[in-house]
Design a protein around this motif. Sequence first.
Motif, PDB file in Angstrom:
ATOM      1  N   GLU A 434       0.857  -1.180   0.000  1.00  0.00           N
ATOM      2  CA  GLU A 434       0.000   0.000   0.000  1.00  0.00           C
ATOM      3  C   GLU A 434       0.901   1.241   0.000  1.00  0.00           C
ATOM      4  OE1 GLU A 434      -1.969   3.381   1.256  1.00  0.00           O
ATOM      5  OE2 GLU A 434      -0.764   2.313   2.759  1.00  0.00           O
ATOM      6  N   GLY A 435       0.618   2.175  -0.923  1.00  0.00           N
ATOM      7  CA  GLY A 435       1.534   3.276  -1.169  1.00  0.00           C
ATOM      8  C   GLY A 435       1.787   4.170   0.023  1.00  0.00           C
ATOM      9  N   LYS A 436       0.743   4.509   0.774  1.00  0.00           N
ATOM     10  CA  LYS A 436       0.915   5.437   1.899  1.00  0.00           C
ATOM     11  C   LYS A 436       1.832   4.849   2.968  1.00  0.00           C
ATOM     12  CE  LYS A 436      -1.533   8.283   5.290  1.00  0.00           C
ATOM     13  NZ  LYS A 436      -0.588   7.942   6.371  1.00  0.00           N
ATOM     14  N   GLY A 437       1.616   3.584   3.306  1.00  0.00           N
ATOM     15  CA  GLY A 437       2.452   2.961   4.321  1.00  0.00           C
ATOM     16  C   GLY A 437       3.909   2.913   3.911  1.00  0.00           C
ATOM     17  N   ALA A 438       4.157   2.590   2.633  1.00  0.00           N
ATOM     18  CA  ALA A 438       5.533   2.519   2.135  1.00  0.00           C
ATOM     19  C   ALA A 438       6.190   3.894   2.176  1.00  0.00           C
ATOM     20  CB  ALA A 438       5.553   1.953   0.718  1.00  0.00           C
ATOM     21  N   ASN A 439       5.457   4.915   1.756  1.00  0.00           N
ATOM     22  CA  ASN A 439       6.012   6.267   1.769  1.00  0.00           C
ATOM     23  C   ASN A 439       6.239   6.772   3.186  1.00  0.00           C
ATOM     24  OD1 ASN A 439       6.304   7.240  -1.063  1.00  0.00           O
ATOM     25  ND2 ASN A 439       4.144   6.724  -1.176  1.00  0.00           N
ATOM     26  N   ASP A 440       5.324   6.453   4.092  1.00  0.00           N
ATOM     27  CA  ASP A 440       5.502   6.851   5.494  1.00  0.00           C
ATOM     28  C   ASP A 440       6.742   6.188   6.092  1.00  0.00           C
ATOM     29  OD1 ASP A 440       3.252   8.418   5.349  1.00  0.00           O
ATOM     30  OD2 ASP A 440       1.950   7.023   6.444  1.00  0.00           O
ATOM     31  N   MET A 441       6.956   4.918   5.740  1.00  0.00           N
ATOM     32  CA  MET A 441       8.133   4.212   6.240  1.00  0.00           C
ATOM     33  C   MET A 441       9.414   4.900   5.774  1.00  0.00           C
ATOM     34  SD  MET A 441       9.592   0.426   5.338  1.00  0.00           S
ATOM     35  CE  MET A 441      10.568   1.096   3.987  1.00  0.00           C
ATOM     36  N   MET A 442       9.460   5.246   4.488  1.00  0.00           N
ATOM     37  CA  MET A 442      10.662   5.875   3.945  1.00  0.00           C
ATOM     38  C   MET A 442      10.890   7.250   4.574  1.00  0.00           C
ATOM     39  SD  MET A 442      12.085   3.731   1.817  1.00  0.00           S
ATOM     40  CE  MET A 442      13.106   4.664   0.659  1.00  0.00           C
ATOM     41  N   ALA A 443       9.821   7.996   4.797  1.00  0.00           N
ATOM     42  CA  ALA A 443       9.964   9.332   5.392  1.00  0.00           C
ATOM     43  C   ALA A 443      10.470   9.229   6.828  1.00  0.00           C
ATOM     44  CB  ALA A 443       8.629  10.065   5.340  1.00  0.00           C
ATOM     45  N   THR A 444       9.912   8.292   7.597  1.00  0.00           N
ATOM     46  CA  THR A 444      10.343   8.113   8.984  1.00  0.00           C
ATOM     47  C   THR A 444      11.800   7.652   9.047  1.00  0.00           C
ATOM     48  OG1 THR A 444       8.080   7.520   9.615  1.00  0.00           O
ATOM     49  CG2 THR A 444       9.841   6.900  11.139  1.00  0.00           C
ATOM     50  N   ASN A 539      18.154  -8.531  10.098  1.00  0.00           N
ATOM     51  CA  ASN A 539      17.404  -8.247  11.323  1.00  0.00           C
ATOM     52  C   ASN A 539      17.483  -6.769  11.703  1.00  0.00           C
ATOM     53  OD1 ASN A 539      16.770 -10.957  11.528  1.00  0.00           O
ATOM     54  ND2 ASN A 539      18.330 -11.397  13.072  1.00  0.00           N
ATOM     55  N   ILE A 540      18.675  -6.208  11.597  1.00  0.00           N
ATOM     56  CA  ILE A 540      18.871  -4.794  11.931  1.00  0.00           C
ATOM     57  C   ILE A 540      18.073  -3.907  10.973  1.00  0.00           C
ATOM     58  CG2 ILE A 540      20.589  -2.934  11.909  1.00  0.00           C
ATOM     59  CD1 ILE A 540      22.600  -5.059  13.005  1.00  0.00           C
ATOM     60  N   ALA A 541      18.090  -4.257   9.696  1.00  0.00           N
ATOM     61  CA  ALA A 541      17.364  -3.460   8.697  1.00  0.00           C
ATOM     62  C   ALA A 541      15.863  -3.456   8.962  1.00  0.00           C
ATOM     63  CB  ALA A 541      17.655  -3.995   7.301  1.00  0.00           C
ATOM     64  N   LEU A 542      15.312  -4.608   9.286  1.00  0.00           N
ATOM     65  CA  LEU A 542      13.877  -4.707   9.534  1.00  0.00           C
ATOM     66  C   LEU A 542      13.487  -3.957  10.803  1.00  0.00           C
ATOM     67  CD1 LEU A 542      13.267  -8.441   8.546  1.00  0.00           C
ATOM     68  CD2 LEU A 542      12.777  -6.400   7.201  1.00  0.00           C
ATOM     69  N   GLU A 543      14.354  -4.047  11.817  1.00  0.00           N
ATOM     70  CA  GLU A 543      14.086  -3.322  13.061  1.00  0.00           C
ATOM     71  C   GLU A 543      14.214  -1.813  12.844  1.00  0.00           C
ATOM     72  OE1 GLU A 543      16.073  -2.749  17.515  1.00  0.00           O
ATOM     73  OE2 GLU A 543      16.728  -4.390  16.221  1.00  0.00           O
ATOM     74  N   MET A 544      15.247  -1.399  12.133  1.00  0.00           N
ATOM     75  CA  MET A 544      15.510   0.014  11.901  1.00  0.00           C
ATOM     76  C   MET A 544      14.383   0.677  11.102  1.00  0.00           C
ATOM     77  SD  MET A 544      18.794   1.583   9.860  1.00  0.00           S
ATOM     78  CE  MET A 544      19.980   0.733  10.902  1.00  0.00           C
ATOM     79  N   SER A 545      13.881  -0.026  10.095  1.00  0.00           N
ATOM     80  CA  SER A 545      12.874   0.548   9.194  1.00  0.00           C
ATOM     81  C   SER A 545      11.447   0.379   9.686  1.00  0.00           C
ATOM     82  CB  SER A 545      12.996  -0.103   7.816  1.00  0.00           C
ATOM     83  OG  SER A 545      12.707  -1.493   7.905  1.00  0.00           O
ATOM     84  N   GLN A 546      11.240  -0.508  10.653  1.00  0.00           N
ATOM     85  CA  GLN A 546       9.890  -0.856  11.107  1.00  0.00           C
ATOM     86  C   GLN A 546       9.009  -1.250   9.923  1.00  0.00           C
ATOM     87  OE1 GLN A 546       8.380   1.859  14.404  1.00  0.00           O
ATOM     88  NE2 GLN A 546       9.976   3.186  13.492  1.00  0.00           N
ATOM     89  N   LEU A 547       9.596  -2.034   9.043  1.00  0.00           N
ATOM     90  CA  LEU A 547       8.930  -2.367   7.786  1.00  0.00           C
ATOM     91  C   LEU A 547       7.603  -3.087   7.999  1.00  0.00           C
ATOM     92  CD1 LEU A 547      10.651  -3.467   4.545  1.00  0.00           C
ATOM     93  CD2 LEU A 547       8.669  -4.738   5.304  1.00  0.00           C
ATOM     94  N   GLN A 548       7.575  -4.044   8.913  1.00  0.00           N
ATOM     95  CA  GLN A 548       6.324  -4.780   9.135  1.00  0.00           C
ATOM     96  C   GLN A 548       5.230  -3.853   9.655  1.00  0.00           C
ATOM     97  OE1 GLN A 548       6.656  -8.233  11.642  1.00  0.00           O
ATOM     98  NE2 GLN A 548       4.526  -8.831  11.346  1.00  0.00           N
ATOM     99  N   LYS A 549       5.586  -2.942  10.545  1.00  0.00           N
ATOM    100  CA  LYS A 549       4.602  -2.009  11.092  1.00  0.00           C
ATOM    101  C   LYS A 549       3.998  -1.144   9.995  1.00  0.00           C
ATOM    102  CE  LYS A 549       4.464   2.306  13.698  1.00  0.00           C
ATOM    103  NZ  LYS A 549       5.257   3.268  14.502  1.00  0.00           N
ATOM    104  N   PHE A 550       4.842  -0.609   9.097  1.00  0.00           N
ATOM    105  CA  PHE A 550       4.351   0.329   8.089  1.00  0.00           C
ATOM    106  C   PHE A 550       3.667  -0.356   6.911  1.00  0.00           C
ATOM    107  CE2 PHE A 550       7.422   3.236  10.126  1.00  0.00           C
ATOM    108  CZ  PHE A 550       6.627   4.367  10.225  1.00  0.00           C
ATOM    109  N   THR A 551       4.124  -1.551   6.530  1.00  0.00           N
ATOM    110  CA  THR A 551       3.587  -2.200   5.331  1.00  0.00           C
ATOM    111  C   THR A 551       2.648  -3.360   5.639  1.00  0.00           C
ATOM    112  OG1 THR A 551       5.391  -3.823   5.117  1.00  0.00           O
ATOM    113  CG2 THR A 551       5.731  -1.632   4.126  1.00  0.00           C
TER     114      THR A 551
END
Length: 560
Positions: A434-444, A539-551
Amino acid sequence: MAELKSISVPTTPFDDQKPGTSGLRKKVKVFQQNHYTENFVQSIFNALGCKVKNSVIVVGGDGRYYLKEAISHIIKIAAANQVSKLIIGQNGIISTPAVSSLIRSNKTTGGIVLTASHNPGGINNDFGIKYNCENGGPAPDNVTNEIFELSKKIKEFKYVPDLKTCGLIETIGVTTFKVDGRDFVVEVIDSVENYVNLMKDIFDFGKIKKLVNQPFNILIDSMHGVTGRYVERIFVEELGADVNKNVTHTETLEDFGGEHPDPNLTYAKSLVDKVKADTSYDLGAAFDGDGDRNMILGKNAFFVTPSDSLAVIANNLECIPYFKKNGVKGFARSMPTAGAVDRVAQKLGKEFFETPTGWKYFGNLMDAERLSLCGEESFGTGSDHIREKDGIWAVLAWLQIIEHKNMSVEEILNEHWCQYGRNFFTRYDYEECEGKGANDMMATLESMLTSSGFVGREFSSLGKTYKVKVGDNFSYVDPIDKSVAKNQGLRVLFEDGSRLVFRLSGTGSSGATVRLYVDSYEQSNFKNDAQDILKPLVNIALEMSQLQKFTGRDAPTVIT
């Protein structure tokens, strides 16, 4: 000869015709909307300005669904815009590398390439249109930006409604029409001949043929994309491979056989399984829908990462006749690509460039004669023989190197790692988020990476600790024309040379594709399992980006 008349057709703009990394890609049904294709093609011609009059344009694509309908529109629009001549592949089919070769060898004004590359085809899937400039490469940002701006305010397109295109591109030959008192020529060509002749000028086909006809067994998979006819002409007719044993899926199909024509371990699984099961195969290779990407496998499906493939070819160019004749200039890779080729460039004393993703960024360097070889981690490798990445070229380069060194694929890689060390690399693709979640993740994430306290922070996982050296959003200043490309991907560089890169892809047709790239350099532990080496950084990348939370995604669509 009856004279045809052009007309101006009133239209209204669409607001979604911004080209991505390599052209405009949408679902077929989007292109089928009334005037959608016509608007974008007219915007291309409008962007050409005065160059369109008396121009010569190459037209072709990868055979996917909607190709012939799009070409019919292009012919009628080109005729009305005072284009002098179109060079079109028979049945509209030309690989993307072959389009580049045709533009360059015929010195044409440019080309319109009809492809969505590695994306799925068929009525419910993807189509694409991109413009290639007179150097044979994808249009640079200033051109694609101009096309987009013009598409947002287009009021009419020019058209020749009475020009009959039915059956026109099925037979090789030249047809001349009289349009508004001018000659308009459509030349339908053998889409393979020009490209085959180019390959024969670059490589020693005699030596490769001896290799292929020794007890060296290859399996080449066209994945029902455009390369089928090229594979049959080059590997079967020219090099003597067995059509029943050494090549597969060579029939070009509108929907690529219902499969995803992307040459990676996920979507080329049938090739991987076959090479793994049949230990007689020494090399396996696959190509994508339009023929510019490639995957290389050794015996037992030993996988060569695109980053390693680029580095190995760079380290062995002396055995390819083209480079013996023309010399070797610089090397380049896209920013997310692992840094294996960097060390080759340093050892050989060659100029090196790190560019944004997109083949268009290599073109200026090649035209300025500062770049000979380049590649991207997304299974693209090529040289300055054209201005596109080139899948078949890459496989021929590997065969030339194997013949020269008299070593297996795995032996060549092990030798290379002993000399240079190994970049362990993986890419996680999260498709159609979903576009909004992906963009929010990148901005954060960008806010964190560029904050004052980020450099020097330590991140730990599975007993390994990494200290941040750089955190930024990659930008690039073109060394030739000084143009600037910003916001090209978020980077975390660690002090030990490891890297994390986060990007939103520009090659999808819908939603957002989040890509995570992980690169870890090991000087001596090069025989370890890649996933074991990379797991702490993942593991560090997923934690740092909070990818699961945003996407909302707990696993990637594809792991490379």
